[in-house]
Design a protein around this motif. Structure first.
Motif, PDB file in Angstrom:
ATOM      1  N   LEU A 179       9.092  -5.080 -15.991  1.00 21.56           N
ATOM      2  CA  LEU A 179       9.784  -4.852 -17.261  1.00 21.56           C
ATOM      3  C   LEU A 179      10.475  -3.495 -17.308  1.00 21.56           C
ATOM      4  O   LEU A 179      10.629  -2.915 -18.382  1.00 21.56           O
ATOM      5  CB  LEU A 179       8.785  -4.981 -18.422  1.00 21.56           C
ATOM      6  CG  LEU A 179       8.391  -6.411 -18.789  1.00 21.56           C
ATOM      7  CD1 LEU A 179       7.242  -6.421 -19.783  1.00 21.56           C
ATOM      8  CD2 LEU A 179       9.582  -7.172 -19.363  1.00 21.56           C
TER       9      LEU A 179
ATOM     10  N   PHE B  23      13.567  -3.525 -19.644  1.00 18.29           N
ATOM     11  CA  PHE B  23      13.193  -3.607 -21.052  1.00 18.29           C
ATOM     12  C   PHE B  23      12.709  -2.254 -21.566  1.00 18.29           C
ATOM     13  O   PHE B  23      13.086  -1.813 -22.666  1.00 18.29           O
ATOM     14  CB  PHE B  23      12.108  -4.676 -21.213  1.00 18.29           C
ATOM     15  CG  PHE B  23      11.706  -4.971 -22.631  1.00 18.29           C
ATOM     16  CD1 PHE B  23      12.636  -5.363 -23.578  1.00 18.29           C
ATOM     17  CD2 PHE B  23      10.376  -4.876 -23.021  1.00 18.29           C
ATOM     18  CE1 PHE B  23      12.261  -5.647 -24.889  1.00 18.29           C
ATOM     19  CE2 PHE B  23       9.984  -5.163 -24.326  1.00 18.29           C
ATOM     20  CZ  PHE B  23      10.926  -5.547 -25.253  1.00 18.29           C
TER      21      PHE B  23
ATOM     22  N   TYR C 247       6.263  -5.614 -25.808  1.00 22.84           N
ATOM     23  CA  TYR C 247       6.134  -5.283 -24.388  1.00 22.84           C
ATOM     24  C   TYR C 247       4.847  -5.881 -23.814  1.00 22.84           C
ATOM     25  O   TYR C 247       4.864  -6.503 -22.741  1.00 22.84           O
ATOM     26  CB  TYR C 247       6.127  -3.766 -24.190  1.00 22.84           C
ATOM     27  CG  TYR C 247       6.092  -3.385 -22.728  1.00 22.84           C
ATOM     28  CD1 TYR C 247       7.253  -3.034 -22.051  1.00 22.84           C
ATOM     29  CD2 TYR C 247       4.888  -3.404 -22.007  1.00 22.84           C
ATOM     30  CE1 TYR C 247       7.223  -2.713 -20.695  1.00 22.84           C
ATOM     31  CE2 TYR C 247       4.850  -3.100 -20.659  1.00 22.84           C
ATOM     32  CZ  TYR C 247       6.017  -2.753 -20.012  1.00 22.84           C
ATOM     33  OH  TYR C 247       5.982  -2.469 -18.677  1.00 22.84           O
TER      34      TYR C 247
END
Length: 437
Positions: A56, A59, A328
């Motif tokens: 991630l 992100f 997240y």
């Protein structure tokens, strides 16, 4: 050249000479300097050995670019070396939301350090005299050894498990036996127990009964219990082996220690490296709720683990945003589950044994030695099996964590990190299979 090297070493302290010897065997930084990338470095070394989570990054970076604002205070010493008021507040807020603490975490309970290695070193340096012992169950995260021992001068006491499940309540007797043996041999005390929960490299969580028994053991011997919970929020659904036997994660912070252990002996470590895939931020923390003297001691020690103001502010911005952290954590758990299922299916296709039942962190413990001997029976007796396979892996430019350095009690085992996108794992598996086939 050898005479020149000897002359140079003669000017080093004994510590320095020992570091030269250790550093010459420490390959990881060479690997980092030649990391594989499909476009920019296709001939580099592909790592599924370092405990990094790259799932991630985009992100997280999007949030950082949009939300992190530096001020003039971040160009100063700000609130000092133990962490800014903003970061301690954000950490305590985050831990109270996600770790279910029995006693609410306050900013004064938090020591911020430049990564969890520094956090553990602070604990070892503060609580253990040189030569005194810290118990560490096998297998273990290999870097715990220098964290505990290199500069503090403490001694890691590996706890052999044999055929026991290392996370089971029955294994606690092995800790007690190891402590008694060390003290009888050395005349030095064992001062602590080091846990990693969720476990690295076994990727499971400690059952409540095991932690209860360890608390009682520590109380009886006046030992500190340190729980490294750096993978606390990387707990996910195992879609291959099934969830029937999976133990939920339970933070040591969440336990009522009454009648079990003096709370002054309880310490938790957490940081940004794993759950948020941000090793490079170098932000860790010790949470010690009942020992103000520990925090006073860190006023002088923490100068050497001062977190950059940029990392301090970035972490404070992330952890104080509940909407982002909730999103997240959910995305991370989903992607870890997908990547785990992919790598397990690839292992099965290739006939490679693995330890089933993991559901936390991002590791699979695999037996490449067994498969290698099945394909190459003539290799039996050629040398230490793990080393033979390790050299073949490096020849294929793929890096896995060496089981012996992680305290494996049987040869041939390696730790694979699967917290990477599927194309990364596909390339890694192709290289692993080439190495052993």
């Amino acid at each position: 050249m050898e005479e020149s090297n000897a002359a140079a070493l003669s000017t080093f302290s004994q510590r320095g000479q020992g570091a030269v010897e250790s550093g010459s065997k420490f390959m990881i930084w060479d690997i980092i300097s030649d990391m594989w990338h499909p476009q920019t470095n296709p001939s580099g070394i592909l790592s599924v050995g370092m405990a990094e989570n790259t799932l991630l990054h985009d992100f997280l970076l999007e949030f950082i670019h949009a939300n992190v604002k530096l001020t003039a205070a971040h160009l100063t010493y700000n609130n000092g070396p133990t962490g800014s008021n903003a970061l301690k507040g954000a950490l305590s807020h985050f831990l109270n939301r996600h770790f279910n603490p029995f006693r609410q975490v306050e900013p004064a309970h938090v020591l911020v350090t430049n990564g969890c290695s520094s956090a553990i070193e602070h604990l070892s340096w503060t609580f253990l005299n040189p030569g005194e012992g810290m118990l560490l169950g096998m297998p273990y995260y290999s870097t715990f050894i220098p964290d505990i021992a290199l500069r503090p001068g403490a001694v890691v006491v590996p706890v052999k498990m044999g055929d026991l499940d290392p996370l089971s309540p029955e294994a606690v007797q092995a800790y007690e036996d190891a402590a008694a043996e060390f003290e009888a041999k050395t005349g030095k005390r064992v001062r602590g127990v080091m846990l990693c929960n969720p476990h690295n490299p076994l990727s499971r969580c400690y059952p409540r009964d095991t932690v209860t028994a360890l608390m009682k053991l520590c109380q009886s011997r006046k030992m500190h219990l340190i729980s490294d919970e750096i993978y606390a929020l990387s707990v996910w659904e195992n879609r291959v082996d099934g969830p029937d036997s999976h133990v939920p994660f339970e933070s040591l912070l969440s336990r009522d220690t009454t009648g079990l252990i003096d709370p002054q002996l309880v310490h938790v470590v957490w940081g940004m490296s794993k759950d948020f895939g941000a090793n490079g931020l170098r932000v860790g923390a010790v949470i010690t709720q009942s020992s103000p003297e520990f925090h006073i001691a860190q006023r002088c020690l923490s100068l050497y683990s001062y977190v950059s103001a940029m990392s301090d502010q970035t972490t404070a911005a992330i952890l104080s945003n509940d909407e982002f952290t909730d999103a997240y954590i959910a995305k991370n758990r989903e992607l870890l589950s997908v990547s785990h299922a992919f790598i397990v299916n690839e292992l099965k296709k290739s006939g490679i044994e693995y330890l089933p039942g993991c559901h936390a962190a991002f590791f699979i413990w695999i037996n490449l030695g067994k498969r290698y001997l099945e394909r190459h029976p003539e290799a039996a007796g050629l040398g230490e099996l793990t080393d033979v396979v390790y050299q073949r892996l490096l020849a294929e430019k793929v890096f896995l964590a060496h089981g012996i350095s992680f305290g494996a009690e049987k040869p041939g085992w390696f730790r694979v990190v699967f917290a990477h996108p599927i194309p990364w794992l596909e390339e890694a598996m192709a290289r692993i299979v080439r190495a052993i086939e």
